[in-house]
Scaffold this motif. Sequence first.
Motif, PDB file in Angstrom:
ATOM      1  N   ILE A  49       0.855  -1.190   0.000  1.00  0.00           N
ATOM      2  CA  ILE A  49       0.000   0.000   0.000  1.00  0.00           C
ATOM      3  C   ILE A  49       0.890   1.240   0.000  1.00  0.00           C
TER       4      ILE A  49
ATOM      5  N   GLY B  44       8.606  -3.206  11.739  1.00  0.00           N
ATOM      6  CA  GLY B  44       7.215  -3.192  11.284  1.00  0.00           C
ATOM      7  C   GLY B  44       6.914  -2.240  10.139  1.00  0.00           C
ATOM      8  N   THR B  45       7.932  -1.595   9.579  1.00  0.00           N
ATOM      9  CA  THR B  45       7.664  -0.646   8.486  1.00  0.00           C
ATOM     10  C   THR B  45       7.503  -1.331   7.134  1.00  0.00           C
ATOM     11  N   GLY B  46       7.841  -2.615   7.049  1.00  0.00           N
ATOM     12  CA  GLY B  46       7.649  -3.333   5.789  1.00  0.00           C
ATOM     13  C   GLY B  46       8.945  -3.643   5.052  1.00  0.00           C
ATOM     14  N   LYS B  47      10.025  -3.818   5.790  1.00  0.00           N
ATOM     15  CA  LYS B  47      11.309  -4.126   5.149  1.00  0.00           C
ATOM     16  C   LYS B  47      11.288  -5.489   4.467  1.00  0.00           C
ATOM     17  N   ASP B  48      10.759  -6.469   5.204  1.00  0.00           N
ATOM     18  CA  ASP B  48      10.652  -7.818   4.643  1.00  0.00           C
ATOM     19  C   ASP B  48       9.813  -7.826   3.380  1.00  0.00           C
ATOM     20  N   LEU B  49       8.688  -7.148   3.493  1.00  0.00           N
ATOM     21  CA  LEU B  49       7.748  -7.095   2.374  1.00  0.00           C
ATOM     22  C   LEU B  49       8.416  -6.469   1.150  1.00  0.00           C
TER      23      LEU B  49
ATOM     24  N   ALA C 111       3.417  -0.603  10.723  1.00  0.00           N
ATOM     25  CA  ALA C 111       2.328  -1.352  10.084  1.00  0.00           C
ATOM     26  C   ALA C 111       2.015  -2.644  10.844  1.00  0.00           C
ATOM     27  N   ARG C 112       3.046  -3.275  11.397  1.00  0.00           N
ATOM     28  CA  ARG C 112       2.789  -4.530  12.112  1.00  0.00           C
ATOM     29  C   ARG C 112       1.892  -4.274  13.321  1.00  0.00           C
TER      30      ARG C 112
HETATM   31  N1  LIG Z   1       2.944  -0.608   2.746  1.00  0.00           N
HETATM   32  C1  LIG Z   1       2.434  -1.780   3.156  1.00  0.00           C
HETATM   33  N2  LIG Z   1       1.388  -2.324   2.509  1.00  0.00           N
HETATM   34  C2  LIG Z   1       0.858  -3.482   2.924  1.00  0.00           C
HETATM   35  N3  LIG Z   1       1.299  -4.186   3.980  1.00  0.00           N
HETATM   36  C3  LIG Z   1       2.342  -3.700   4.667  1.00  0.00           C
HETATM   37  C4  LIG Z   1       2.966  -2.471   4.296  1.00  0.00           C
HETATM   38  N4  LIG Z   1       3.981  -2.248   5.152  1.00  0.00           N
HETATM   39  C5  LIG Z   1       3.994  -3.270   6.002  1.00  0.00           C
HETATM   40  N5  LIG Z   1       3.020  -4.169   5.729  1.00  0.00           N
HETATM   41  C6  LIG Z   1       2.707  -5.406   6.465  1.00  0.00           C
HETATM   42  O1  LIG Z   1       3.037  -5.172   7.825  1.00  0.00           O
HETATM   43  C7  LIG Z   1       3.652  -6.319   8.417  1.00  0.00           C
HETATM   44  C8  LIG Z   1       5.040  -5.979   8.900  1.00  0.00           C
HETATM   45  O2  LIG Z   1       5.905  -5.792   7.785  1.00  0.00           O
HETATM   46  P1  LIG Z   1       7.378  -6.440   7.703  1.00  0.00           P
HETATM   47  O3  LIG Z   1       7.798  -6.420   6.279  1.00  0.00           O
HETATM   48  O4  LIG Z   1       7.427  -7.757   8.398  1.00  0.00           O
HETATM   49  O5  LIG Z   1       8.168  -5.334   8.558  1.00  0.00           O
HETATM   50  P2  LIG Z   1       9.689  -5.297   9.039  1.00  0.00           P
HETATM   51  O6  LIG Z   1      10.441  -6.381   8.317  1.00  0.00           O
HETATM   52  O7  LIG Z   1      10.165  -3.926   8.665  1.00  0.00           O
HETATM   53  O8  LIG Z   1       9.649  -5.482  10.530  1.00  0.00           O
HETATM   54  C9  LIG Z   1       3.636  -7.389   7.349  1.00  0.00           C
HETATM   55  O9  LIG Z   1       2.471  -8.164   7.507  1.00  0.00           O
HETATM   56  C10 LIG Z   1       3.571  -6.594   6.062  1.00  0.00           C
HETATM   57  O10 LIG Z   1       3.000  -7.336   5.029  1.00  0.00           O
END
Ligand SMILES: Nc1ncnc2c1ncn2[C@@H]1O[C@H](COP(=O)(O)OP(=O)(O)O)[C@@H](O)[C@H]1O
Length: 329
Positions: free
Chosen positions: A15, A45-50, A231-232
Amino acid sequence: MTLVNAETMHNLTIIAVSTDSHDLLDRAQRVAPTEANLLISGETGTGKDLLARWIHEHSARKDGPYVKIDCGSLPESLLEAELFGYERGAFTGAGTSKPGRFEAAQGGTLVLDEVAGLTLPAQAKLLRVIEERRFTRLGGRQSVTIDARLISLSNVNLFDSVAHKTFRADLFHRLNVIPLEITPLRERPNDIPALVDYFLDNICRRHGKERCELSPDTLSCLRGYDLPGNARELFHILERAVLISREKQLLPNTLPPHLTSSTALMQRKDQKPTLAQLEAVYIREILTLTHGQKSRAAEILGISRKNLYEKMRTYGLPYNRKNQPEDGK
Ligand SMILES: Nc1ncnc2c1ncn2[C@@H]1O[C@H](COP(=O)(O)OP(=O)(O)O)[C@@H](O)[C@H]1O
Ligand SMILES: [Mg+2]
């Protein structure tokens, strides 16, 4: 902009409504097809993995493996064996031989999660392997040419780690060929409503519930909250709200108390509460404290019972229930 990669089995919707997120995705789209090593930084939780997975799926290596190793959680003694693999008898307990993550990632992407967690000796070994582009299994003789793209993830600022000499500058430059920085969610509030929508869709479907939505007050509580877990945390807050709510519309009392308490309201940076909002929340807190006993609550609040009833009616706080008012704001 919502980017959906439908052809993979993984859910790779990212998103992106805010300018920051658009810029980030633009950049990610441009660098994804290259072979450059990337460093994705951002709070937890910012979406690094994603994003790392998204980049992999948009790279020439998408049919290859996507392998992740958490550098922060492995003890140093295991890290080398995990990364490079080992041959039988390489150390006590090595009963069989085992390929490491570098080998598993051949032809694909290797993600080094929590890269700041690598100890200095581990950093030295990793640097050597990256420079030589070759590695050998522990106890092995044959060296293997690396064919994996490296994406490192970090929730600490690696610049600081380099400045504090806990992270090698030379390794930092190798890993950080292209930096991608994810802004904390609280600094891109425009993403919040779209993320809420997307998460609610997902959560309600998963729990077999009718599609829920946030009341305007609830959304405003969320917007006023710092979301340190990004986001998490947002996802977990919404999941909790969906599970405890009896209504389709999620009211503020389905949020964790630290988001809706009078203290939380007063500490908001963006939108300060009105006196009435504060009064409503405070009365609800006192009623909770007195387990719904109105005379005791009126005494604490310094008003008459009659006055308390009037205010409860005004603010829509329920009369019944011994303990908690159920749908106050
Ligand atoms: N921009 C985004 N759009 C959709 N889902 C997101 C977004 N950013 C984070 N998420 C979701 O939030 C959760 C945490 O993201 P994650 O990639 O595990 O964070 P990090 O690795 O930075 O701790 C996951 O379920 C991920 O899919
Ligand atoms: Mg992660």
